[in-house]
Design an enzyme around this catalytic site. Structure first.
Site, PDB file in Angstrom:
ATOM      1  N   GLU A 127       0.806  -1.237   0.000  1.00  0.00           N
ATOM      2  CA  GLU A 127       0.000   0.000   0.000  1.00  0.00           C
ATOM      3  C   GLU A 127       0.835   1.283   0.000  1.00  0.00           C
ATOM      4  OE1 GLU A 127      -2.761  -0.513   3.261  1.00  0.00           O
ATOM      5  OE2 GLU A 127      -3.577  -2.328   2.394  1.00  0.00           O
ATOM      6  N   ASN A 169       2.070  -5.241  -3.115  1.00  0.00           N
ATOM      7  CA  ASN A 169       0.659  -5.525  -2.848  1.00  0.00           C
ATOM      8  C   ASN A 169      -0.105  -4.234  -2.575  1.00  0.00           C
ATOM      9  OD1 ASN A 169      -1.408  -7.611  -2.223  1.00  0.00           O
ATOM     10  ND2 ASN A 169      -1.292  -6.819  -0.121  1.00  0.00           N
ATOM     11  N   HIS A 205     -10.571  -6.005  -2.482  1.00  0.00           N
ATOM     12  CA  HIS A 205     -11.648  -5.772  -1.510  1.00  0.00           C
ATOM     13  C   HIS A 205     -12.755  -5.023  -2.250  1.00  0.00           C
ATOM     14  CE1 HIS A 205      -9.312  -7.070   1.945  1.00  0.00           C
ATOM     15  NE2 HIS A 205      -8.312  -6.304   1.576  1.00  0.00           N
ATOM     16  N   GLU A 234      -6.348 -10.629  -1.254  1.00  0.00           N
ATOM     17  CA  GLU A 234      -7.184 -10.381  -0.065  1.00  0.00           C
ATOM     18  C   GLU A 234      -8.655 -10.322  -0.444  1.00  0.00           C
ATOM     19  OE1 GLU A 234      -5.764  -6.954   2.161  1.00  0.00           O
ATOM     20  OE2 GLU A 234      -3.679  -7.488   1.818  1.00  0.00           O
ATOM     21  N   ASP A 236     -12.410 -10.192  -0.929  1.00  0.00           N
ATOM     22  CA  ASP A 236     -13.735 -10.266  -0.312  1.00  0.00           C
ATOM     23  C   ASP A 236     -14.666  -9.374  -1.114  1.00  0.00           C
ATOM     24  OD1 ASP A 236     -12.956  -7.730   0.753  1.00  0.00           O
ATOM     25  OD2 ASP A 236     -12.595  -8.560   2.738  1.00  0.00           O
TER      26      ASP A 236
END
Ligand code: G3I
Length: 304
Positions: A127, A169, A205, A234, A236
């Site tokens: 990030e 990432n 996400h 990650e 979702d």
């Protein structure tokens, strides 16, 4: 295949989940974990605040619980995350300049050395780019040590564990936009100058404000074309029912359509395990039952 991991393996990929060490005594959780998944990521236990709570005093107890469980169950381990502006220990948060740069590099070296040979891929830097249309780096104490902090972290990680794939990432980089363009330019630059980078992680996400992008597959492909692996790290997706199920299926199809998309990790097992305080963004309900999203994910892994 009849499980996520076995079905992904038939396609030459892994299917993983984030794991929390304090849930490894929950038999429902562990039962699903070891039945369905062949890769794990520590949700918090390998972060800087967890592994180096005091400077140069390393604590791997909780991370080791996850790594040992994974190794005993034949699961790969993604390492998350070596250098990040967030979840830094208090002693690092107010550091700057050369002292912070050296502390960060020492952290990368120590943690990657400790886990050498046990990590399939490390999120070396997490990030580091700003949101919005500017396409710049995120302001942080690490960024203020100099723009080359990212490549310095990658070089330190490679020296410490030459066998681990080294990933950058980030989130909101899943489609083509100013932020992903900036990450793309960095990866292209690193590849041209021989900075060791092997993979890019797309957190994925998704929710109503940030849905699965229409150019998701194209974006994964353009990064893969730079000569790096891409991973969905990650995943979702907020929602429920058929809409959510279709969205999970789309994500799996996009990865399978990109040769260098080597695996998918969901960010938790049951809806109640999610970092999202309310919501139902995962593949199993709070009781551990398979949701429609699970079935569409499994079917997508088994199709084609
Ligand atoms: O362990 C402490 C506990 O002792 C304390 O009582 C409690 C009170 O707040 O906090 C607990 O720590 C929390 C930790 O999760 C473990 O549950 C932290 O407050 C909380 O901030 C932390 O949240 C994590 C978050 O990263 C922190 O940034 C989430 O679990 C984790 O899912 C989330 O994961 C991130 C990825 O690392 C990077 N990408 C985004 C993703 C979602 O935010």
């Amino acid at each position: 295949g009849t499980t996520l991991g076995a079905s992904a393996a038939e396609k030459g990929r892994y299917f993983g989940t984030a794991v929390a060490a304090n849930k490894l005594s929950d038999s429902t959780y562990v039962g699903i974990l070891n039945r369905e998944f062949n890769s794990v990521t520590a949700e918090n236990e390998m972060k800087w605040d967890a592994t180096e709570p005091s400077q140069n005093q390393f604590n791997y107890a909780n991370a080791d619980r996850i790594v040992n469980s994974a190794r005993a169950n034949g699961q790969q381990v993604r390492g998350h995350a070596l250098a990040w502006h967030s979840q830094q220990p208090g002693w690092a948060q107010n550091m700057s300049g050369t002292a912070l740069r050296n502390a960060m590099l020492n952290h990368v070296t120590q943690v990657a050395t400790y886990y050498r040979g046990k990590i399939s891929a490390w999120d070396v830097v997490n990030e580091a780019f700003a949101d919005g249309g500017g396409g710049g780096r995120r302001d942080s104490n690490l960024q203020r040590t100099g723009n080359d902090w990212i490549e310095a972290a990658f070089r330190a990680a490679r020296a410490a564990d030459p066998g681990a794939k080294l990933c950058y990432n980030d989130y909101n980089t899943d489609g083509q936009n100013a932020k992903s363009n900036a990450v793309y330019a960095m990866v292209q630059d690193f590849r041209s100058r021989g900075v060791p980078i092997d993979c890019v992680g797309f957190q994925s996400h998704f929710n109503a404000q940030s849905p699965v992008p229409n150019d998701y597959q194209a974006n994964l492909q353009r990064f893969a074309n730079l000569g790096v692996d891409v991973q969905i790290t990650e995943l979702d997706i907020e929602g429920s029912g058929t809409t959510q199920a279709n969205n999970f299926g789309r994500v799996v199809q996009a990865c399978l359509a990109v040769t260098r998309c080597t695996g998918i990790t969901v960010w938790g097992i049951r809806d109640t395990d999610s970092w999202r305080a309310s919501g139902t963004p995962l593949l199993f309900d709070g009781s551990g039952n398979k949701k429609a999203a699970y079935t569409s994910t499994l079917n997508a892994l088994n199709s084609g």
